[in-house]
Scaffold this active site. Structure first.
Site, PDB file in Angstrom:
ATOM      1  N   LYS A  13     -61.346 -35.104 -22.055  1.00  0.00           N
ATOM      2  CA  LYS A  13     -61.251 -36.400 -21.372  1.00  0.00           C
ATOM      3  C   LYS A  13     -59.783 -36.776 -21.169  1.00  0.00           C
ATOM      4  O   LYS A  13     -58.899 -36.177 -21.799  1.00  0.00           O
ATOM      5  CB  LYS A  13     -61.970 -37.469 -22.210  1.00  0.00           C
ATOM      6  CG  LYS A  13     -61.376 -37.680 -23.600  1.00  0.00           C
ATOM      7  CD  LYS A  13     -62.277 -38.560 -24.461  1.00  0.00           C
ATOM      8  CE  LYS A  13     -61.688 -38.704 -25.863  1.00  0.00           C
ATOM      9  NZ  LYS A  13     -62.631 -39.355 -26.785  1.00  0.00           N
ATOM     10  N   ARG A  62     -66.821 -31.504 -31.896  1.00  0.00           N
ATOM     11  CA  ARG A  62     -66.182 -31.982 -30.663  1.00  0.00           C
ATOM     12  C   ARG A  62     -64.682 -32.014 -30.933  1.00  0.00           C
ATOM     13  O   ARG A  62     -64.163 -32.930 -31.576  1.00  0.00           O
ATOM     14  CB  ARG A  62     -66.698 -33.382 -30.291  1.00  0.00           C
ATOM     15  CG  ARG A  62     -68.201 -33.414 -29.999  1.00  0.00           C
ATOM     16  CD  ARG A  62     -68.634 -34.750 -29.427  1.00  0.00           C
ATOM     17  NE  ARG A  62     -68.300 -35.862 -30.285  1.00  0.00           N
ATOM     18  CZ  ARG A  62     -69.084 -36.356 -31.248  1.00  0.00           C
ATOM     19  NH1 ARG A  62     -70.275 -35.822 -31.481  1.00  0.00           N
ATOM     20  NH2 ARG A  62     -68.684 -37.380 -31.978  1.00  0.00           N
ATOM     21  N   TYR A  89     -30.710 -53.585 -17.960  1.00  0.00           N
ATOM     22  CA  TYR A  89     -31.331 -54.907 -17.841  1.00  0.00           C
ATOM     23  C   TYR A  89     -31.153 -55.708 -19.132  1.00  0.00           C
ATOM     24  O   TYR A  89     -31.302 -55.164 -20.222  1.00  0.00           O
ATOM     25  CB  TYR A  89     -32.834 -54.771 -17.586  1.00  0.00           C
ATOM     26  CG  TYR A  89     -33.194 -54.286 -16.202  1.00  0.00           C
ATOM     27  CD1 TYR A  89     -32.825 -54.992 -15.064  1.00  0.00           C
ATOM     28  CD2 TYR A  89     -33.939 -53.121 -16.048  1.00  0.00           C
ATOM     29  CE1 TYR A  89     -33.189 -54.540 -13.805  1.00  0.00           C
ATOM     30  CE2 TYR A  89     -34.305 -52.668 -14.797  1.00  0.00           C
ATOM     31  CZ  TYR A  89     -33.925 -53.381 -13.677  1.00  0.00           C
ATOM     32  OH  TYR A  89     -34.291 -52.941 -12.447  1.00  0.00           O
ATOM     33  N   ARG A 101     -70.060 -48.901 -31.595  1.00  0.00           N
ATOM     34  CA  ARG A 101     -69.526 -48.851 -30.237  1.00  0.00           C
ATOM     35  C   ARG A 101     -70.671 -48.562 -29.270  1.00  0.00           C
ATOM     36  O   ARG A 101     -71.042 -49.420 -28.494  1.00  0.00           O
ATOM     37  CB  ARG A 101     -68.421 -47.786 -30.175  1.00  0.00           C
ATOM     38  CG  ARG A 101     -67.611 -47.786 -28.917  1.00  0.00           C
ATOM     39  CD  ARG A 101     -66.407 -46.862 -29.025  1.00  0.00           C
ATOM     40  NE  ARG A 101     -66.752 -45.441 -29.118  1.00  0.00           N
ATOM     41  CZ  ARG A 101     -65.844 -44.453 -29.119  1.00  0.00           C
ATOM     42  NH1 ARG A 101     -64.559 -44.736 -29.042  1.00  0.00           N
ATOM     43  NH2 ARG A 101     -66.216 -43.204 -29.199  1.00  0.00           N
ATOM     44  N   HIS A 103     -70.662 -40.585 -33.748  1.00  0.00           N
ATOM     45  CA  HIS A 103     -69.200 -40.472 -33.795  1.00  0.00           C
ATOM     46  C   HIS A 103     -68.691 -41.026 -35.122  1.00  0.00           C
ATOM     47  O   HIS A 103     -69.092 -42.111 -35.542  1.00  0.00           O
ATOM     48  CB  HIS A 103     -68.602 -41.257 -32.614  1.00  0.00           C
ATOM     49  CG  HIS A 103     -67.165 -40.939 -32.344  1.00  0.00           C
ATOM     50  ND1 HIS A 103     -66.645 -39.662 -32.436  1.00  0.00           N
ATOM     51  CD2 HIS A 103     -66.130 -41.728 -31.972  1.00  0.00           C
ATOM     52  CE1 HIS A 103     -65.364 -39.693 -32.132  1.00  0.00           C
ATOM     53  NE2 HIS A 103     -65.018 -40.937 -31.855  1.00  0.00           N
ATOM     54  N   CYS A 141     -35.933 -48.387 -18.270  1.00  0.00           N
ATOM     55  CA  CYS A 141     -36.281 -48.960 -16.966  1.00  0.00           C
ATOM     56  C   CYS A 141     -37.568 -48.324 -16.453  1.00  0.00           C
ATOM     57  O   CYS A 141     -38.108 -47.409 -17.065  1.00  0.00           O
ATOM     58  CB  CYS A 141     -35.180 -48.692 -15.948  1.00  0.00           C
ATOM     59  SG  CYS A 141     -33.552 -49.249 -16.446  1.00  0.00           S
ATOM     60  N   MET A 142     -38.021 -48.764 -15.305  1.00  0.00           N
ATOM     61  CA  MET A 142     -39.229 -48.194 -14.730  1.00  0.00           C
ATOM     62  C   MET A 142     -39.063 -46.694 -14.454  1.00  0.00           C
ATOM     63  O   MET A 142     -39.960 -45.896 -14.720  1.00  0.00           O
ATOM     64  CB  MET A 142     -39.594 -48.914 -13.430  1.00  0.00           C
ATOM     65  CG  MET A 142     -40.917 -48.448 -12.841  1.00  0.00           C
ATOM     66  SD  MET A 142     -41.307 -49.236 -11.275  1.00  0.00           S
ATOM     67  CE  MET A 142     -41.665 -50.903 -11.792  1.00  0.00           C
ATOM     68  N   ASP A 143     -37.886 -46.317 -13.949  1.00  0.00           N
ATOM     69  CA  ASP A 143     -37.696 -44.936 -13.489  1.00  0.00           C
ATOM     70  C   ASP A 143     -36.545 -44.200 -14.170  1.00  0.00           C
ATOM     71  O   ASP A 143     -36.303 -43.041 -13.866  1.00  0.00           O
ATOM     72  CB  ASP A 143     -37.424 -44.935 -11.982  1.00  0.00           C
ATOM     73  CG  ASP A 143     -38.390 -45.827 -11.240  1.00  0.00           C
ATOM     74  OD1 ASP A 143     -39.608 -45.613 -11.398  1.00  0.00           O
ATOM     75  OD2 ASP A 143     -37.934 -46.741 -10.531  1.00  0.00           O
TER      76      ASP A 143
HETATM   77  C1  LIG Z   1     -62.558 -38.676 -28.015  1.00  0.00           C
HETATM   78  C2  LIG Z   1     -63.778 -38.310 -28.730  1.00  0.00           C
HETATM   79  C3  LIG Z   1     -63.805 -37.149 -29.536  1.00  0.00           C
HETATM   80  C4  LIG Z   1     -62.577 -36.341 -29.848  1.00  0.00           C
HETATM   81  O1  LIG Z   1     -61.880 -36.965 -30.900  1.00  0.00           O
HETATM   82  P1  LIG Z   1     -60.591 -36.260 -31.539  1.00  0.00           P
HETATM   83  O2  LIG Z   1     -60.197 -37.180 -32.633  1.00  0.00           O
HETATM   84  O3  LIG Z   1     -59.572 -36.204 -30.457  1.00  0.00           O
HETATM   85  O4  LIG Z   1     -61.031 -34.935 -31.982  1.00  0.00           O
HETATM   86  C5  LIG Z   1     -65.016 -36.769 -30.076  1.00  0.00           C
HETATM   87  N1  LIG Z   1     -66.133 -37.497 -29.861  1.00  0.00           N
HETATM   88  C6  LIG Z   1     -66.133 -38.628 -29.122  1.00  0.00           C
HETATM   89  C7  LIG Z   1     -67.394 -39.378 -28.940  1.00  0.00           C
HETATM   90  C8  LIG Z   1     -64.956 -39.078 -28.545  1.00  0.00           C
HETATM   91  O5  LIG Z   1     -64.959 -40.205 -27.835  1.00  0.00           O
END
Ligand SMILES: *Cc1c(COP(=O)(O)O)cnc(C)c1O
Length: 367
Positions: free
Chosen positions: A35, A220, A264, A133, A163, A311-313
């Site tokens: 992601k 995961r 700035y 969540r 999770h 700064c921004m850039d």
């Molecule tokens: C982002 C996420 C992960 C990965 O978590 P890490 O700490 O980066 O390994 C696993 N499961 C869910 C549901 C997540 O949102």
């Protein structure tokens, strides 16, 4: 155009996956969490490289990310971990990706729009074991079981997951909480064993290393894939290392005299003559503005403090006596020193935020 760029070592990412995999129980699999553009490392590139290593399970946060992977030929299962508006679910079907069912309400809404097609949509049911969540509440085992069975009836259900929220910290209270989360999840998994769902998972990066569940054959893997720590207190397994370096160049060098200020707000004031290098990377590239008068960069192996406001850039650094010239390479974030985890510690955040924050206009190179 080399103005501000990152160099990503794809072999290191694959090596991180290999080492992590070797530490999982026999037969366990990795679901690569890609992601947020693979935590800034390039989702298509990372997923393709992992496909080539035989990894066929991926997780993303939303439908746009999932579609991008499919459009770029990524193979295997792609799980959307979060919310998709139900009006978009026909595209989940069309792209052969898997949608998380957030709770009973989401399941009902999905059914309303999908109708008979719901049975063709790949889905996984979220179980809430304490994160609060998404997911059906595991404190009500009967309700949870009903939810999973209803999902299995209505959708093409391929799994359930939960999770963990403190798997990365080792104090006794956190360890006990994580064990309890896993116990609740296993209880639900046991109740629906007869469904023979192929994907039952509860471990994130930290969980896979430090908390193993008997019924979770999948970890995961997010942050550790990229060689960063879930929590600053962690020690990563030997050989797992960051894969990304962020670089820029010196655009010009000038001398300022005692009493002159930089940038700035005139927040930096010279008390003697100083050499100042201007570097064409700013907060619009993701270089955190809180590093104003605080961070440092590395030029030819030597530290140069950031002076004045980011700064921004552009940023400005004190390079007095360093013999720095326009065109010299500048390290903004490194793999060995000045790592994302070190920057995060200075900023009171986590490495995740640093790498995810590197902007779209920073070119990615694969080395
Ligand atoms: C982002 C996420 C992960 C990965 O978590 P890490 O700490 O980066 O390994 C696993 N499961 C869910 C549901 C997540 O949102």
């Amino acid at each position: 155009m080399k103005r501000s760029w990152v160099e990503i070592d794809m072999r290191q990412i694959c090596e991180n996956a290999r080492i992590y995999r070797s530490l999982l129980p026999e037969g366990a699999q990795i679901m690569a969490v890609v992601k947020a553009d693979a935590y800034g490392h390039g989702d298509v590139e990372v997923s393709r490289a992992l496909n080539a290593q035989g990894i066929l399970l991926f997780a993303v946060s939303n439908l746009d990310e999932a579609m991008r992977l499919r459009e770029n030929g990524v193979k295997g299962e792609i799980l959307i971990l979060g919310y998709t508006p139900v009006t978009e679910l026909d595209r989940v079907l069309r792209y052969d990706v898997t949608q998380t069912i957030l709770d009973e309400g989401y399941a009902a809404a999905a059914l309303t729009v999908l109708g008979a097609k719901a049975g063709m949509m790949k889905a996984q049911a979220a179980i809430d074991t304490g994160m609060n969540r998404i997911g059906e509440d595991a404190d009500d085992p009967e309700g949870c079981e009903r939810f999973v069975r209803a999902c299995a009836k209505k959708f093409h259900l391929t799994g359930i997951f939960t999770h963990l929220c403190v798997a990365d910290t080792r104090d006794p209270e956190s360890v006990a909480f994580t064990r309890e989360q896993i116990r609740k999840f296993e209880q639900t998994a046991d109740r629906v064993k007869d469904l023979e769902l192929p994907y039952i998972h509860c471990m994130n990066s930290a969980g896979g290393l430090w908390h193993v569940s008997r019924c979770s054959r999948i970890a995961r893997l997010g942050i550790i894939l990229y060689g960063l720590k879930p929590d600053a207190s962690n020690t990563l397994p030997a050989g797992i290392r960051p894969a990304m370096e962020w670089k820029s160049v010196v655009a010009m060098v000038k001398v300022i005299h005692s009493g002159e200020t930089v940038g700035y707000g005139r927040t930096y004031k010279a008390h003697e003559s100083r050499e100042v290098a201007t570097i064409p990377t700013g907060y619009a590239d993701g270089y955190d503005r809180r590093l104003s008068n605080r961070g440092h960069v590395i030029i030819a192996g030597r530290e140069a403090p950031v002076i004045g406001r980011v700064c921004m850039d552009q940023i400005t650094a004190d390079v007095t006596g360093m013999g720095v010239h326009p065109g010299d390479e500048v390290l903004l974030m490194g793999k060995d020193t000045l790592t994302a985890d070190e920057l995060a510690r200075d900023l009171g955040t986590i490495g995740y935020e640093i790498v995810c924050g590197i902007g779209k206009r920073v070119t990615r190179y694969y080395v």
